[in-house]
Design a protein around this motif. Sequence first.
Motif, PDB file in Angstrom:
ATOM      1  N   VAL B  40       0.869  -1.175   0.000  1.00 48.54           N
ATOM      2  CA  VAL B  40       0.000   0.000   0.000  1.00 48.54           C
ATOM      3  C   VAL B  40       0.901   1.220   0.000  1.00 48.54           C
ATOM      4  O   VAL B  40       1.788   1.343   0.847  1.00 48.54           O
ATOM      5  N   GLU B  90      -6.723   7.286  -6.373  1.00 41.37           N
ATOM      6  CA  GLU B  90      -6.717   6.190  -5.417  1.00 41.37           C
ATOM      7  C   GLU B  90      -7.146   4.905  -6.114  1.00 41.37           C
ATOM      8  O   GLU B  90      -7.979   4.927  -7.008  1.00 41.37           O
ATOM      9  N   GLU B  92      -6.212   0.411  -7.059  1.00 40.30           N
ATOM     10  CA  GLU B  92      -5.220  -0.637  -7.220  1.00 40.30           C
ATOM     11  C   GLU B  92      -4.540  -0.505  -8.580  1.00 40.30           C
ATOM     12  O   GLU B  92      -5.204  -0.276  -9.586  1.00 40.30           O
ATOM     13  N   SER B 112       0.828  -6.095  -7.631  1.00 45.41           N
ATOM     14  CA  SER B 112      -0.370  -5.298  -7.448  1.00 45.41           C
ATOM     15  C   SER B 112      -0.088  -4.291  -6.323  1.00 45.41           C
ATOM     16  O   SER B 112       0.313  -4.674  -5.234  1.00 45.41           O
ATOM     17  N   THR B 114      -1.446  -0.848  -4.203  1.00 39.24           N
ATOM     18  CA  THR B 114      -2.608  -0.008  -3.913  1.00 39.24           C
ATOM     19  C   THR B 114      -2.132   1.388  -3.511  1.00 39.24           C
ATOM     20  O   THR B 114      -1.235   1.518  -2.684  1.00 39.24           O
TER      21      THR B 114
END
Lengths: 184, 1025
Positions: B40, B90, B92, B112, B114
Amino acid sequence: MKKDIPLFLGIILIVAVLVNGTHIQSVDEYYLTHIDDITPESKTVTLSIRCDTVLENYGDLDPALKSDGFVPPDGVILPPTEYVLREGDTVFDVLDRAVRYNKIQMEYQGSSESPFGSVYIQGIHWLYEFSCGPLSGWMYRVDGEFPHYGCSRYVLHDGQVIEWVYTCELGQDVGAEWMGGQGK
Amino acid sequence: MKTRRIAAVFVCFILLLALPCGIAGAAGPTLSTTLKDGAVVRNSRLTFEVYARDESGGKADSAVTLNGDSVSPAWDDSDKTSYTLSFDAEGEYTVAVEAVTNGGSRKSITYSITYVPAADGEVIGSAVWSVEAFTLGCGYIVEPMRVPIRAGETAADAFLRLLKDSGLACFYSGDTKEGFYLAYIADGDCTLDRYNGYGGSGRAPEPRKLNLSPSIPGYLARCLEDGMDFFDPDEYTEMYEGFLGEFVCTNGSGWMYSVGGSFPNVGFSDCYLSDGDVVRVQFTLGYGADIGGTGALGGQIPGAGDVPQAGYYPVADKDALTSLLADAAEAGLAEGEAYKSALSAACEPNASQSAVDAAAEALREALAAPEEPSSEEPEMSEGTEEPITSEEPAAPETSEEPKAPEASEESAVPETSEVPAVPEASEVPAAPEISEEPAAPEISEEPAAPETSEVPKAPEASEEPAAPETSEEPAAPETSEEPAAPETPEEPAAPEASEEPAAPETSEVTEEPSHADPMETARGIIEWKKADLGCSADEPLLCDGFISLAGTTAGDWYPIGLSRLGADDSFDKYLSVLREHVEERYRTPEKLHSAKATEWHRIALAVLAAGGDPTAFGVDENGKAINLIADGTYDRGKTAPLGKQGINGLIWGLIALDSRRYEVPEGAADTREDIIRGILSRQLADGGWALTGSVPDPDLTAMAVQALSPYCVGDAPDVEEETLKAAAEAVERALACLSEMQLPTGDFKSWGTQNAESTAQVIIALCCLGIDPLADARFIKEGNTLLDGLMRYRQEDGGFAHSFDYDSENPSAVPGESNSMAGEQVLLAMAAMCRLKNGESALYDFRIEGGQEPDTAKEFTAEDRRETDALPEKLTTEYYVTVTALLDKLLSSPDFEGRDGYLQKLTTAKEQIAQIQAEIDGINAEIREKLYPFEDISLGDRKTVQSIAERCMALSEYDRARIEHFDDVVRAKAKVEGALRAAVIGAALALAAVLLAVLLSVRIVKKKRRKAKEMELLASEYEDA
């Protein structure tokens, strides 16, 4: 006539293969069997084993060992020899390999992998601790300095020079001042 | 036609040459990045590194896409490629990274990520920062600390803030958003606007000086002398005092930084940090080759390409340790032992990975142990760091996770977990004999060389890092400021308050009472040793693995200590295996040893401790009872002089002889008097003893006192009055000498190193004399008792370290790490203290009170029967200890129903194990004999190699692990099989070639005939015509 060409080429091909060698290996096999080959990229260390001090103290030597077979006249048991340095090799690993490859007798106590202690070299080439007086035994030097801990704990780097030397005077006769420094 | 043929042959050759390449190419490229899947991200930008490699290990091209859009590299060097991702909304994001080799093979990884946007300035996590001058031998300039990361800030912003808060200034070019280049870090009170053309960050609010006194480690200095065009180690002090940066000392020096262990090739102003990052700002002297960062410069800087790409030496990954140091400082542990030893491990430029990991582990344990912060201020001495830490939100502890050590850098060294116990003996001829005695080990362990002399040496000082013995020599004033100083004096341990109210203790610090109670200390050592062996706490210390050491230096001292403490353990089992071991060695011509009489002495004491009788311990090959006391002491001289190995032989011979006041029979080689005279004659002028030379050694002196002690207390063995007098006088002089040698800290120095074992031996000596070691004024120095001196070496794990000295030349000898030999000798010292306190006999006085032999009959219990029944059908040598002990017990057990069945089963089992052992020994010998030299192994050795391999495979897995070089068997097998395959392929191809040739010639002959026929036909036609 035209049909002969592939035949002819086939023969050439086979002969060429035979000339080139039929030693075909997988990559793993190649690395496995060539792990100790020295190439320009290899990391290597140099190891030698000597017992010159015994010649100087021949009188103290265990009578059973007083023979050229045990103590070479020039004191050289193994001349400086280059060995491939494998990842994580310790002084003990390289010594172990060197004596095996050269069929030199060696006896040690402990195991380099055992949690119950570590390796202690008792004898090389039939020369043991105390074989030549109460202050005699094997010591090792790396790049000219005597490390103060076990040979199975000393991890080597590329290009280092290891010398195993037999001492008859607790290191003083081979230049290990830290051992003898107190005695003066 | 001809040209075509040639071309075809040529093509064939090309194909052939390509063949091996094709095989090698099958491996494909490798790819790794510094991205974390599922991360993240709070910053709108994220910089990361891509390491792409082709088959041969060279750098391969890489490509990155962010949600399908290609991202262009921010920077490329010889090692890696950097990319910066920009996130807008914002959500993914999918990041695909692909490596492409010249040959066109590819490998890709998809991540991946975020993105959760944060307002500019919002704290989005924290990073651990440190500023390091390790390569100069100056330790940390800013010790590791956690610093908040703010959205929108670059690493340069954070760095400037960190420096300012740490009281320092810097000079740089560019600005924090673009082209930031850090040229110098400077004294905080520097008010210059510019220095060497670089702009200054301004005076720090609470300024401090850098206060550096560089002493570049010898191994690095040598590399620099060889590798740099310019190298002057004194240049900083002479020209740059207060300004550390580019071109100081060498042409290859300057500041570099690593994030998460890799050196970004983008500047600080292009670097956006993520939560948990570890940022280490490091001073290099050799274009990064001294700090593991060569790749980041590549060929961009003239001269930088000349340094070895692999660096001057392997550099450990210190990120986890750095992070833990920050946590520990925050937790107020900065004054603790674990923090300090971790700090010294971190500060060594070439520290091995194992040393770093061990230090990290110790620190992690210290953090986990909710120890009460000591009565001192929990804050670190650098108060300037406070503002930052306090500003910190509770930082997520993610960075605490131990980083997997970079396998490629340095494979896990086996000895990591080991204590440097016996091994060191190996190098030193003296050690073996010494290591017999509990005291000696330190000799061999000594990192003595540089520090041996008590006199501070001047000239070399600039080469070597400051000698660690700061407590000995008055330290240079700046030492206290330098976090790198390896050893600051520890606080003295608490005195044994209950025993010793009179001791003029100065220490105010009250520690837990465990430090003072010898029984508690002993328990701690036992717990540590169990953990060290991997035993659980409720298992006996003498587990099967440990028992297999019976009869060796590494084994015997622990059971002696345990038994003398009155601890309950598997002594019976130990005794059974020890007996077997002694019987085996007695079958060799030299019996226990050709030179070392101390083998007999140590084993005799272990036999007594385990409840056996050393005068009848097993039988020799002639069926005669083995008498270890006779063979090892008074009659040793019939085989070899008792003192052949030196003074230890006499000292320990006397101790063994007096352990039960054994009678010396008529006609013995040596009498008691002889041995005592031998010891006394070797006493030095100042009252001490030494292995060699005239400088007394505390260990040998203490051991001589132990040996002479029975002659100084009541009920001495039967010797002449004069001998008693001489012994008593010698002991008094020895005590004076020991007192003289004791250091102000309460401990001793042997062979140049302050250590735990010498102190333990002195405690034992005093206890043997019936002297309270804590009350005798001769052994209290500046308020420090022997126990205070000893407790300095106690580790948090309960074990004891040999020494705290750090030897920069021997980075893998971890100072301050619990050590087996220190543990066993302290255990003996604690036993001696307990025995004195409880009014029991001296440590090595094994006489049985009341003269009653213990009941030796053992019963083969139901538990033993169960254990026997549970033995598997196919045994391995793993069961050696169990079977030996059970059989031994059964043989001395009274008859019971089914005894014969058990006897049969155990006897068979023992034979079976002996057979396996013989097979293992046989294979080992065969390997040594037949498999070398490896180059000479050919097809002709196939049968031999195959038979060895088959024999190995027939063993159980446990036993196979005991084949000394199974890897070479595998290797040899691969080689002969390869040779066989080559021969088969060759034969098949040759056959094919012959067949084709025959076919071809047949065709050609046929064709010729046809032609001839046609010609004939033509001729006849022609004739006809």
